[in-house]
Design a protein around this motif. Sequence first.
Motif, PDB file in Angstrom:
ATOM      1  N   ASN A   1       0.800  -1.223   0.000  1.00  0.00           N
ATOM      2  CA  ASN A   1       0.000   0.000   0.000  1.00  0.00           C
ATOM      3  C   ASN A   1       0.838   1.282   0.000  1.00  0.00           C
ATOM      4  O   ASN A   1       0.380   2.308  -0.511  1.00  0.00           O
ATOM      5  CB  ASN A   1      -0.940   0.011   1.210  1.00  0.00           C
ATOM      6  CG  ASN A   1      -2.065  -0.991   1.081  1.00  0.00           C
ATOM      7  OD1 ASN A   1      -3.126  -0.695   0.554  1.00  0.00           O
ATOM      8  ND2 ASN A   1      -1.830  -2.203   1.584  1.00  0.00           N
ATOM      9  N   LEU A   2       2.027   1.230   0.614  1.00  0.00           N
ATOM     10  CA  LEU A   2       2.868   2.426   0.691  1.00  0.00           C
ATOM     11  C   LEU A   2       4.197   2.256  -0.031  1.00  0.00           C
ATOM     12  O   LEU A   2       4.771   3.237  -0.494  1.00  0.00           O
ATOM     13  CB  LEU A   2       3.113   2.804   2.162  1.00  0.00           C
ATOM     14  CG  LEU A   2       1.868   3.080   3.022  1.00  0.00           C
ATOM     15  CD1 LEU A   2       2.275   3.372   4.467  1.00  0.00           C
ATOM     16  CD2 LEU A   2       1.050   4.237   2.456  1.00  0.00           C
ATOM     17  N   GLY A   3       4.715   1.031  -0.072  1.00  0.00           N
ATOM     18  CA  GLY A   3       5.975   0.780  -0.774  1.00  0.00           C
ATOM     19  C   GLY A   3       7.016   0.116   0.109  1.00  0.00           C
ATOM     20  O   GLY A   3       6.917   0.124   1.345  1.00  0.00           O
TER      21      GLY A   3
ATOM     22  N   SER B   1      -5.587  -2.836  13.871  1.00  0.00           N
ATOM     23  CA  SER B   1      -5.381  -1.386  14.048  1.00  0.00           C
ATOM     24  C   SER B   1      -4.450  -0.832  12.977  1.00  0.00           C
ATOM     25  O   SER B   1      -4.662   0.276  12.466  1.00  0.00           O
ATOM     26  CB  SER B   1      -4.830  -1.091  15.444  1.00  0.00           C
ATOM     27  OG  SER B   1      -3.562  -1.702  15.635  1.00  0.00           O
ATOM     28  N   ALA B   2      -3.407  -1.606  12.620  1.00  0.00           N
ATOM     29  CA  ALA B   2      -2.497  -1.153  11.567  1.00  0.00           C
ATOM     30  C   ALA B   2      -3.210  -1.054  10.223  1.00  0.00           C
ATOM     31  O   ALA B   2      -3.070  -0.066   9.497  1.00  0.00           O
ATOM     32  CB  ALA B   2      -1.301  -2.102  11.464  1.00  0.00           C
ATOM     33  N   VAL B   3      -3.969  -2.083   9.900  1.00  0.00           N
ATOM     34  CA  VAL B   3      -4.695  -2.093   8.623  1.00  0.00           C
ATOM     35  C   VAL B   3      -5.731  -0.970   8.576  1.00  0.00           C
ATOM     36  O   VAL B   3      -5.997  -0.394   7.507  1.00  0.00           O
ATOM     37  CB  VAL B   3      -5.364  -3.471   8.411  1.00  0.00           C
ATOM     38  CG1 VAL B   3      -6.324  -3.445   7.225  1.00  0.00           C
ATOM     39  CG2 VAL B   3      -4.302  -4.549   8.193  1.00  0.00           C
ATOM     40  N   TYR B   4      -6.307  -0.631   9.735  1.00  0.00           N
ATOM     41  CA  TYR B   4      -7.302   0.450   9.763  1.00  0.00           C
ATOM     42  C   TYR B   4      -6.651   1.833   9.677  1.00  0.00           C
ATOM     43  O   TYR B   4      -7.080   2.688   8.892  1.00  0.00           O
ATOM     44  CB  TYR B   4      -8.131   0.364  11.048  1.00  0.00           C
ATOM     45  CG  TYR B   4      -9.065   1.534  11.226  1.00  0.00           C
ATOM     46  CD1 TYR B   4     -10.267   1.598  10.522  1.00  0.00           C
ATOM     47  CD2 TYR B   4      -8.744   2.594  12.082  1.00  0.00           C
ATOM     48  CE1 TYR B   4     -11.130   2.685  10.672  1.00  0.00           C
ATOM     49  CE2 TYR B   4      -9.601   3.676  12.238  1.00  0.00           C
ATOM     50  CZ  TYR B   4     -10.782   3.722  11.526  1.00  0.00           C
ATOM     51  OH  TYR B   4     -11.628   4.798  11.670  1.00  0.00           O
TER      52      TYR B   4
ATOM     53  N   PRO C   1      -4.327   3.318   6.053  1.00  0.00           N
ATOM     54  CA  PRO C   1      -5.000   4.052   4.977  1.00  0.00           C
ATOM     55  C   PRO C   1      -5.507   5.429   5.406  1.00  0.00           C
ATOM     56  O   PRO C   1      -5.667   6.332   4.574  1.00  0.00           O
ATOM     57  CB  PRO C   1      -6.181   3.126   4.599  1.00  0.00           C
ATOM     58  CG  PRO C   1      -5.773   1.774   5.058  1.00  0.00           C
ATOM     59  CD  PRO C   1      -4.986   2.015   6.304  1.00  0.00           C
ATOM     60  N   GLU C   2      -5.743   5.599   6.720  1.00  0.00           N
ATOM     61  CA  GLU C   2      -6.277   6.872   7.221  1.00  0.00           C
ATOM     62  C   GLU C   2      -5.200   7.934   7.373  1.00  0.00           C
ATOM     63  O   GLU C   2      -5.409   9.094   6.989  1.00  0.00           O
ATOM     64  CB  GLU C   2      -6.974   6.640   8.571  1.00  0.00           C
ATOM     65  CG  GLU C   2      -8.199   5.742   8.516  1.00  0.00           C
ATOM     66  CD  GLU C   2      -9.340   6.366   7.755  1.00  0.00           C
ATOM     67  OE1 GLU C   2      -9.518   7.602   7.845  1.00  0.00           O
ATOM     68  OE2 GLU C   2     -10.071   5.631   7.052  1.00  0.00           O
TER      69      GLU C   2
ATOM     70  N   LEU D   1       1.863   5.983   7.166  1.00  0.00           N
ATOM     71  CA  LEU D   1       2.738   5.087   7.911  1.00  0.00           C
ATOM     72  C   LEU D   1       2.619   5.266   9.420  1.00  0.00           C
ATOM     73  O   LEU D   1       2.758   4.307  10.183  1.00  0.00           O
ATOM     74  CB  LEU D   1       4.196   5.301   7.476  1.00  0.00           C
ATOM     75  CG  LEU D   1       5.231   4.348   8.077  1.00  0.00           C
ATOM     76  CD1 LEU D   1       4.901   2.897   7.742  1.00  0.00           C
ATOM     77  CD2 LEU D   1       6.635   4.708   7.607  1.00  0.00           C
ATOM     78  N   GLU D   2       2.342   6.480   9.873  1.00  0.00           N
ATOM     79  CA  GLU D   2       2.202   6.719  11.307  1.00  0.00           C
ATOM     80  C   GLU D   2       1.054   5.908  11.902  1.00  0.00           C
ATOM     81  O   GLU D   2       1.018   5.654  13.112  1.00  0.00           O
ATOM     82  CB  GLU D   2       1.985   8.213  11.572  1.00  0.00           C
ATOM     83  CG  GLU D   2       2.144   8.599  13.027  1.00  0.00           C
ATOM     84  CD  GLU D   2       2.057  10.098  13.245  1.00  0.00           C
ATOM     85  OE1 GLU D   2       2.311  10.549  14.371  1.00  0.00           O
ATOM     86  OE2 GLU D   2       1.735  10.824  12.282  1.00  0.00           O
ATOM     87  N   GLY D   3       0.128   5.486  11.057  1.00  0.00           N
ATOM     88  CA  GLY D   3      -0.996   4.704  11.543  1.00  0.00           C
ATOM     89  C   GLY D   3      -0.590   3.400  12.213  1.00  0.00           C
ATOM     90  O   GLY D   3      -1.253   2.932  13.148  1.00  0.00           O
ATOM     91  N   VAL D   4       0.519   2.805  11.775  1.00  0.00           N
ATOM     92  CA  VAL D   4       0.943   1.532  12.356  1.00  0.00           C
ATOM     93  C   VAL D   4       1.387   1.709  13.802  1.00  0.00           C
ATOM     94  O   VAL D   4       1.135   0.842  14.651  1.00  0.00           O
ATOM     95  CB  VAL D   4       2.052   0.879  11.490  1.00  0.00           C
ATOM     96  CG1 VAL D   4       3.350   1.648  11.571  1.00  0.00           C
ATOM     97  CG2 VAL D   4       2.280  -0.564  11.921  1.00  0.00           C
TER      98      VAL D   4
END
Length: 429
Positions: A256-258, A388-391, A394-395, A398-401
């Motif tokens: 999704n990000l690379g 939580s990472a998968v949610y 995308p929002e 990378l900081e989401g993880v």
Amino acid sequence: MLKRFKTVIQQSPLLKVTSFNSFSVVIKMMTGLGVSKLTAVFLGPQGLAFIGNMRDALELFHKFSSAGLANAAVKYSAENKSNSKAFSSFLSTLVWSGILACTLVMAIIFFFSEFINAFIFGSRDFVFIIRVMAFVLPLHVMNIYLMSFLKGFSEFSKVIKINIASHLLNFLLFAILVFALDLKGAILSVVLVPSVMLVFTLHHVRVYFGRLNSFSLREFSSPMLKNLGQFAFMTLISSASFPLVFLGIRNFIINNLGEVEAGFWESMMRISNYYLLFVLSLLNLYILPKLAEAQTKKGFRDIIFSFYKQILPLFVLGLIVVYLLRDLIVRLIFSEEFLPAADLFLWQMLGDFFRVLALVMVYQFHAKKMMWHYILTDLFLALGLYVSAVYFIPEVGLEGVVIGHALTYLIYFVIILSIFSKTLFFHRA
């Protein structure tokens, strides 16, 4: 002042082990710094991500090939070290169970090496290394069991010496193979280091050769097998989930990000592992055997609060220093190319704080065979980290993880605290 400080350390077994263990941690951090710097210079973020995948896969295979019995070996070694007959029964059951599990895993790795390679590395071809791993796996398992025996026998200094040798060997072999074979060499070193380490472990465990040779098929015990089976069940379900979760998160980031972003997250994970070395190695080296020996609720409570009072303040101080120096640390360990990882520190460190708060209590699950508590809480933790990472990715990117990491460990700590709250705060016997 210095003399008084030395006296305090000598009078506290926990601080005495901590002071010696700190030297091992420093060595591991220094060698880890060297490995990370070589990775950053020669392989870049992409290489770091694939090495992370290999490490997670190897951890998964270690758990299954050792039948998930490393902590069981610590517990029953500690409990039966003064009872030769009981120890022989435990050892015989452990060895034959381990041989069966290791043989099965070896066959699976070898015959499904191409599928495993695709899962770990995608389109990159490292099938040969996967097959090498299958052949050296028995050496890994032997090393895992011997280290567990030393911990159970309270041979903390020997365990730390072996760990120091392992750190130095890891750096040396990694450097040689990276220069010679690039990324393939780096991944090969991950597989070979535990094999070579068996030589050092055998040297330090030689005084116990007589006791460790006291196994036979006649001593195989069905009741002991049942006890070990409970450990295996609780360890394998949870331990298998975490490497798979990290592999899944890393592959989700790649897709999704690379690959570069996956390398940034892996660099944050490495830095996290470096500053957690002190606490987690102390938990594994000192707390687990002590909890196994503790027979009362008061004993359990004293061990937990002793850790919180003596070690936790030092850990918090270390977190603050690391956060303030995060940019410098990223440049030092990796390179300017990895600076985006500095944005991940706050949430990662917050999650790691709650992780340590919880884990010192979680070791009681192992020590007292609280099987379903351990399985259910670990499955929640693994599922929470992945979902939580998968949610969040995308929002917020990378900081989401790491946001998911912090939120999941906060909830996990609350759950663990609720399980032990009666013993810790309301039970005085």
